[in-house]
Design a protein around this motif. Sequence first.
Motif, short mmCIF file in Angstrom:
data_model
loop_
_atom_site.label_atom_id
_atom_site.label_comp_id
_atom_site.label_asym_id
_atom_site.label_seq_id
_atom_site.Cartn_x
_atom_site.Cartn_y
_atom_site.Cartn_z
N ASN A 48 0.78 -1.14 -0.04
CA ASN A 48 -0.01 0.04 0.08
C ASN A 48 0.82 1.28 -0.09
N GLN B 132 -3.22 -4.28 8.44
CA GLN B 132 -3.41 -5.42 7.74
C GLN B 132 -3.98 -6.77 8.30
N ASP C 174 -7.63 -1.07 5.68
CA ASP C 174 -6.70 -0.35 4.43
C ASP C 174 -5.95 1.00 5.15
#
Length: 295
Positions: free
Chosen positions: A2, A273, A278
């Motif tokens: 991410n 996670q 997110d």
Amino acid sequence: MNRTEQEILSQPEVWARAFDLTDQARELLVATGEHVLAIGCGTSAYMAASYARLRAAAGAGPTDAAYASELPPARRFDRLVAITRSGTTTEILQALRGPRIAERTVGVTAVTGVGLDGLVDQRLVLDFADESSVVQTRFPTTLLALIRAALGEDTDAMLAACREAVAQPLPVDPSQFHHFVFLGTDWTVGLADEAALKIREAAQAWSESYPAMEYRHGPIAVADSRSLVWMFGEPPAGLVDDVRARGATVVTSQLDPLAHLVVAQRLAVALAQARGLDPDNPRALTRSVILDPSA
């Protein structure tokens, strides 16, 4: 991977770029002999607190820190340093538009062309440290690393520690804990506050932060076997044993405290996670808090 994690891992390179601005930071943020007030909101307020302790300890002059929404009453300063990644945070802009409380004002941001531009006398722009993530990681650490460089600290040592921080395994599996406590002393109290904020922002988890010696004065009562207590810098004598006696897990490190914050940022992402969250899209948060002027 991410965006938040990518930005965390980029910090060694970003810190190295920042050290090219050491002379400018020395002029704008050290300003030896002046009485300085540093202000911010959220993460920036915690960095302001750490900056104030570092500058004062280095003998550069008296240094205060405050939330932008809670300015000290009826005082005058030689210099006001406003820290705001976006340059659009409402409370910062309101503070700068209000009665002038300093002879000179300096804005520290990651962008230009924003509301702050016309409200300060001078700017320090760390655009290479800007983030696409809502959760701040590399902008605040880069600023604090640069401040430390401007105060004469060893940049090679800081970079080596930061490289270790992004490469080493996490000291614990965060999914094994439901309660996170971060403790610091002196300038690292701001780091403890910031680490706890990362856990709340990215992972929506229960986190607290305190000056280390204050932890025994009540907060230790809720520590148990699912508590992780993370200490920045050298722990006060006896505190580790006292915390472990409550069944909690303690993390300490010989790593530079600012680099240890980088490890804590990684911990927050790993916890998010593990919880199926997110970290790039934290609940109820935006990149900048911009309030309705009519509210």
